[in-house]
Write an enzyme that holds these catalytic residues in place. Structure first.
Site, mmCIF file in Angstrom:
data_model
loop_
_atom_site.group_PDB
_atom_site.id
_atom_site.type_symbol
_atom_site.label_atom_id
_atom_site.label_comp_id
_atom_site.label_asym_id
_atom_site.label_seq_id
_atom_site.Cartn_x
_atom_site.Cartn_y
_atom_site.Cartn_z
ATOM 1 N N CYS A 113 -3.273 5.913 9.986
ATOM 2 C CA CYS A 113 -2.058 5.325 10.552
ATOM 3 C C CYS A 113 -2.318 4.063 11.359
ATOM 4 O O CYS A 113 -3.102 4.069 12.292
ATOM 5 C CB CYS A 113 -1.441 6.386 11.445
ATOM 6 N N CYS B 33 3.367 -3.533 15.718
ATOM 7 C CA CYS B 33 3.289 -3.224 14.286
ATOM 8 C C CYS B 33 2.710 -4.393 13.488
ATOM 9 O O CYS B 33 3.209 -5.522 13.567
ATOM 10 C CB CYS B 33 4.680 -2.880 13.763
ATOM 11 N N CYS C 179 8.433 -5.724 15.490
ATOM 12 C CA CYS C 179 8.094 -4.819 16.600
ATOM 13 C C CYS C 179 6.717 -5.214 17.121
ATOM 14 O O CYS C 179 5.818 -5.548 16.336
ATOM 15 C CB CYS C 179 8.098 -3.369 16.128
ATOM 16 N N GLU D 121 0.829 -1.199 0.000
ATOM 17 C CA GLU D 121 0.000 0.000 0.000
ATOM 18 C C GLU D 121 0.863 1.248 0.000
ATOM 19 O O GLU D 121 1.920 1.292 0.617
ATOM 20 C CB GLU D 121 -0.903 0.015 1.221
ATOM 21 N N CYS E 230 3.537 8.304 1.302
ATOM 22 C CA CYS E 230 4.154 7.334 2.210
ATOM 23 C C CYS E 230 4.377 6.038 1.442
ATOM 24 O O CYS E 230 3.419 5.401 1.000
ATOM 25 C CB CYS E 230 3.232 7.109 3.404
ATOM 26 N N CYS F 118 8.092 -7.433 7.105
ATOM 27 C CA CYS F 118 9.277 -6.935 7.811
ATOM 28 C C CYS F 118 9.753 -8.018 8.761
ATOM 29 O O CYS F 118 8.951 -8.708 9.390
ATOM 30 C CB CYS F 118 8.952 -5.665 8.585
HETATM 31 N N1 SAH Z 1 10.469 0.176 9.605
HETATM 32 C C1 SAH Z 1 10.527 1.577 9.685
HETATM 33 C C2 SAH Z 1 9.558 2.284 8.799
HETATM 34 C C3 SAH Z 1 8.181 1.717 8.710
HETATM 35 S S1 SAH Z 1 7.246 1.721 10.201
HETATM 36 C C4 SAH Z 1 10.387 2.038 11.115
HETATM 37 O O1 SAH Z 1 10.053 1.227 11.981
HETATM 38 O O2 SAH Z 1 10.650 3.201 11.355
HETATM 39 C C5 SAH Z 1 6.924 3.445 10.340
HETATM 40 C C6 SAH Z 1 6.218 3.838 11.614
HETATM 41 O O3 SAH Z 1 4.960 3.164 11.708
HETATM 42 C C7 SAH Z 1 6.927 3.487 12.899
HETATM 43 O O4 SAH Z 1 7.541 4.597 13.452
HETATM 44 C C8 SAH Z 1 5.805 3.060 13.819
HETATM 45 O O5 SAH Z 1 5.693 3.967 14.865
HETATM 46 C C9 SAH Z 1 4.552 3.218 13.040
HETATM 47 N N2 SAH Z 1 3.584 2.184 13.392
HETATM 48 C C10 SAH Z 1 3.645 0.866 13.134
HETATM 49 N N3 SAH Z 1 2.548 0.238 13.611
HETATM 50 C C11 SAH Z 1 1.774 1.187 14.172
HETATM 51 C C12 SAH Z 1 0.501 1.167 14.824
HETATM 52 N N4 SAH Z 1 -0.166 0.050 14.968
HETATM 53 N N5 SAH Z 1 0.011 2.331 15.281
HETATM 54 C C13 SAH Z 1 0.695 3.473 15.107
HETATM 55 N N6 SAH Z 1 1.880 3.551 14.504
HETATM 56 C C14 SAH Z 1 2.416 2.423 14.047
HETATM 57 FE FE1 SF4 Z 2 9.354 -3.392 10.775
HETATM 58 FE FE2 SF4 Z 2 7.067 -2.447 11.728
HETATM 59 FE FE3 SF4 Z 2 9.217 -2.510 13.281
HETATM 60 FE FE4 SF4 Z 2 9.099 -0.737 11.251
HETATM 61 S S1 SF4 Z 2 7.783 -0.764 13.063
HETATM 62 S S2 SF4 Z 2 10.849 -2.085 11.822
HETATM 63 S S3 SF4 Z 2 7.956 -1.970 9.746
HETATM 64 S S4 SF4 Z 2 8.167 -4.309 12.427
#
Ligand code: SAH
Ligand code: SF4
Length: 377
Positions: free
Chosen positions: A347, A124, A121, A97, A110, A117
């Site tokens: 988001c 995420c 995390c 997306e 974006c 990934c």
């Molecule tokens: N992997 C990179 C870039 C992609 S994630 C990174 O981690 O920076 C980009 C952003 O998405 C991260 O900073 C994280 O805060 C945000 N993110 C991921 N899952 C989220 C969620 N469920 N709610 C809000 N922000 C989220």
């Molecule tokens: Fe990967 Fe999501 Fe962590 Fe970014 S926030 S490094 S996309 S697992």
């Protein structure tokens, strides 16, 4: 008889030096690279035969040995607030997306850098899907091309709708270093999209060895996904922290930003606020203390829930309180607002819903492997 034809090279993701080498390999002059970049990335022309400042012979040759191959927009959704979301099908059947968010004069795209990934995390949705593969440079810049084309930007004097790009979609950009760096070059190049280095932002969860090299290849803006003010808490949220703890990461980020020729650049700190986990006043005070010697601005992101985890969105009170503490400590601290709610482009929140839709289309198409989720708008 067996087909022995050589696969055609996709020129879409090639940077100027790589294109120059390609044209030289055809016995052509290097300036052909500039011509091709303009045709493709400024005028949206993908048919070699239409590139009228090249000889007929060269155009014929190009169509035999090369191609300009884009991923495919499967779905485009427009929100009442102007947000536009693209579901883009890439080779292998997966989909990614890309989201465009207009804000006054500004238009931020974006983009994703990987399918899935590997860093997992805990908050995420992409991480929960696991890792599928890196996107090619063509697939990364292809997201910009497709979005620009949808706005009629790719023509003589077309409207310049995409003013900013953030690598905050699916995936960890620093784990796909070469392709991401090439795509960033194309975003910034004057003969392509011409986006300023202050308007392209790479977001990372902290792959320190790659961050240490980044400054040799680009001077784009940097966002660090911190999410916690101490290692014990960050270890729970970002497993990579066990390998590269906060102090090591912040030092690397500082070196990157201080190595840039222009002064006054700041690192964006992303901090996703999760109810009762990292949203307490003591966390805000600890964060203020932690960052006192780092040139930063802080972006607070309310966690957007999705099916697979029990975390809850931060309360509005806790969010405001967190922001106020940081502002009183002298920081610029902004809150990332939710956009594109009606088309599931907000988001993180779009996670579960996009997955649901994927599963539906999976049944229908029988070929979708994975769809991501934009966590970071
Ligand atoms: N992997 C990179 C870039 C992609 S994630 C990174 O981690 O920076 C980009 C952003 O998405 C991260 O900073 C994280 O805060 C945000 N993110 C991921 N899952 C989220 C969620 N469920 N709610 C809000 N922000 C989220
Ligand atoms: Fe990967 Fe999501 Fe962590 Fe970014 S926030 S490094 S996309 S697992």
């Amino acid at each position: 008889m067996q087909d022995v034809s050589i696969p055609r090279v996709n020129l879409l993701g090639l940077t100027q030096p790589k294109l120059e080498a390609f044209f030289e390999s055809l016995g052509e002059k290097r300036f052909r690279a500039t011509q091709l970049l303009k045709w493709v990335h400024q005028l949206g022309v993908l048919d070699f035969h239409a590139m009228t400042n090249m000889s007929k012979l060269l155009r014929e040759k190009l169509s035999q040995v090369a191609e300009l191959r884009l991923p495919e927009v499967e779905q485009q959704l427009d929100s009442v607030d102007g947000t536009r979301k693209f579901l883009i099908r890439v080779e292998g059947g997966s989909a990614i997306e890309t989201v465009f968010i207009p804000e006054g004069e500004r238009g931020t795209l974006c983009v994703s850098s990987q399918i899935g990934c590997s860093l997992d995390c805990s908050f995420c949705a992409t991480g929960k899907q696991g890792f599928n593969r890196d996107l090619t440079a063509a697939e990364i810049i292809g997201q910009v091309w497709l979005a620009a084309q949808s706005f009629g930007q790719l023509r003589e004097n077309g409207p310049r709708r995409i003013t900013n790009v953030v690598l905050m979609g699916m995936g960890e950009p620093l784990l796909n270093f070469d392709n991401v760096v090439d795509a960033i070059h194309l975003m910034m190049h004057d003969n392509c999209y011409g986006i300023s280095k202050r308007r392209v932002t790479l977001s990372t969860s902290g792959v320190v060895p790659a961050l240490d090299r980044l400054g040799e290849y680009t001077d784009c803006c940097l966002a660090i996904s911190l999410h916690a003010p101490n290692d014990a808490l960050r270890d729970q949220l970002v497993p990579l922290n066990k390998k590269y703890p906060i102090a090591v990461l912040l030092n690397s980020a500082k070196r990157y930003i201080q190595g840039l020729p222009d002064t006054h650049r700041k690192i964006t700190i992303e901090y996703t606020l999760i109810d009762q986990l990292n949203d307490r006043p003591e966390h805000a005070h600890e964060l203020a203390q932690l960052l006192q010697d780092v040139p930063v601005k802080i972006n607070l992101i309310p966690f957007n829930p999705f099916g697979l985890v029990n975390y809850k969105r931060v309360s509005n009170n806790a969010l405001k309180r967190f922001q106020t503490i940081l502002i009183e400590a002298g920081y610029t601290a902004t809150i990332r607002t939710t956009r594109g709610d009606d088309i599931d482009a907000a988001c993180g929140q779009l996670a579960g819903q996009v997955n649901d839709r994927t599963r539906r289309s999976e049944r229908y198409l029988g070929q979708v492997e994975t769809v991501r989720v934009l966590g970071g708008l």
